[in-house]
Design a protein around this motif. Structure first.
Motif, PDB file in Angstrom:
ATOM      1  N   UNK A  19     -12.898 -48.329 -18.117  1.00 20.60           N
ATOM      2  CA  UNK A  19     -11.624 -48.897 -18.550  1.00 20.60           C
ATOM      3  C   UNK A  19     -11.314 -48.463 -19.975  1.00 20.60           C
ATOM      4  N   UNK A  20     -10.045 -48.300 -20.248  1.00 18.92           N
ATOM      5  CA  UNK A  20      -9.582 -47.887 -21.572  1.00 18.92           C
ATOM      6  C   UNK A  20      -9.187 -49.126 -22.362  1.00 18.92           C
ATOM      7  N   UNK A  60      -8.055 -46.570 -15.608  1.00 19.04           N
ATOM      8  CA  UNK A  60      -7.380 -45.273 -15.454  1.00 19.04           C
ATOM      9  C   UNK A  60      -7.167 -44.905 -13.987  1.00 19.04           C
ATOM     10  N   UNK A  61      -6.022 -44.273 -13.751  1.00 23.12           N
ATOM     11  CA  UNK A  61      -5.732 -43.761 -12.427  1.00 23.12           C
ATOM     12  C   UNK A  61      -4.971 -44.704 -11.524  1.00 23.12           C
ATOM     13  N   UNK A 111       1.228 -50.744 -15.485  1.00 21.32           N
ATOM     14  CA  UNK A 111       1.945 -49.763 -16.305  1.00 21.32           C
ATOM     15  C   UNK A 111       2.135 -48.485 -15.484  1.00 21.32           C
ATOM     16  N   UNK A 112       3.364 -47.980 -15.485  1.00 26.59           N
ATOM     17  CA  UNK A 112       3.636 -46.731 -14.784  1.00 26.59           C
ATOM     18  C   UNK A 112       3.068 -45.573 -15.594  1.00 26.59           C
ATOM     19  N   UNK A 113       2.004 -44.953 -15.071  1.00 25.83           N
ATOM     20  CA  UNK A 113       1.300 -43.909 -15.816  1.00 25.83           C
ATOM     21  C   UNK A 113       1.326 -42.563 -15.106  1.00 25.83           C
ATOM     22  N   UNK A 114       1.989 -42.488 -13.977  1.00 27.84           N
ATOM     23  CA  UNK A 114       2.081 -41.212 -13.256  1.00 27.84           C
ATOM     24  C   UNK A 114       3.544 -40.799 -13.158  1.00 27.84           C
ATOM     25  N   UNK A 115       4.050 -40.227 -14.228  1.00 26.54           N
ATOM     26  CA  UNK A 115       5.460 -39.843 -14.273  1.00 26.54           C
ATOM     27  C   UNK A 115       5.612 -38.399 -14.757  1.00 26.54           C
TER      28      UNK A 115
END
Length: 202
Positions: A19-20, A60-61, A111-115
């Motif tokens: 985890x971050x 992450x991911x 959180x939208x992290x794949x954009x």
């Protein structure tokens, strides 16, 4: 059964290890209100503030994580006790019932992290969960007796800029009473709060 529990715990530990984790200062403006059980007198919203340390742990991911922290929060409202004789005869009028809390939020967030790389510049997020508060101090108004703390439920949204700054807006509903009247049975109030907050993560 023990084998499955051990596997589950090991899986959770493995995910947590990757985890971050980030933290940083946060501050904001609040608009607060008191919701009484009965509308005996008029109540006006007041402007307060919040400041403290906010932490974030994202996995992450998948885009899911948690946020928590330690905040100071000024809540309460203006309550016109002078509208009722039971209080006006004792000299009470339009009283500012200020509540100073130490607040511990514990929220789930997505959180939208794949954009396609856009998340490096701006990433929207939503969050929600409980807030645990401890009453540190309150304004002087002997017409009320105050609870030592409160449980709130928060829902909010926001966006992250350049993976450092976060701007968010939220609403919190008090789930337990914050104060009760000394002279009346069962006349209690819960906090309501709108918050706009800015946080910077190291």
């Amino acid at each position: 059964m023990k084998k499955y529990i051990i596997i589950l715990l090991m899986s959770v530990a493995a995910v947590a290890a990757h985890a971050q984790f980030r933290y940083g200062p946060a501050a904001g403006v609040t608009v607060t209100d008191l919701k009484f059980k009965q509308d005996l007198v008029s109540v006006d919203q007041t402007v307060g503030g919040t400041a403290g340390i906010q932490c974030e742990m994202m996995f992450p991911g998948i885009g899911f994580g948690i946020d928590f922290g330690l905040m100071y929060n000024l809540m309460g409202a203006k309550v016109n006790l002078g509208e009722k004789k039971i209080w006006s005869v004792d000299g009470y009028g339009n009283e500012r019932l200020a509540l100073h809390y130490i607040q511990i939020p514990l929220h789930l967030r997505f959180k939208w992290t794949r954009m396609e790389g856009l998340e490096d510049y701006i990433a929207p997020f939503v969050y929600g969960g409980p807030d645990f508060t401890i009453l540190a101090a309150h304004g002087k108004c002997d017409a009320m007796k105050y609870a030592g703390g409160e449980l709130g439920l928060t829902a909010g949204l926001g966006f992250e800029l350049y993976k450092k700054w976060q701007i968010s807006a939220s609403h919190t509903w008090g789930m337990t009473y914050a104060m009760k009247a000394q002279l009346l049975d069962n006349w209690s109030a819960r906090n309501r709060e709108w918050t706009v907050r800015l946080a910077y993560f190291f």
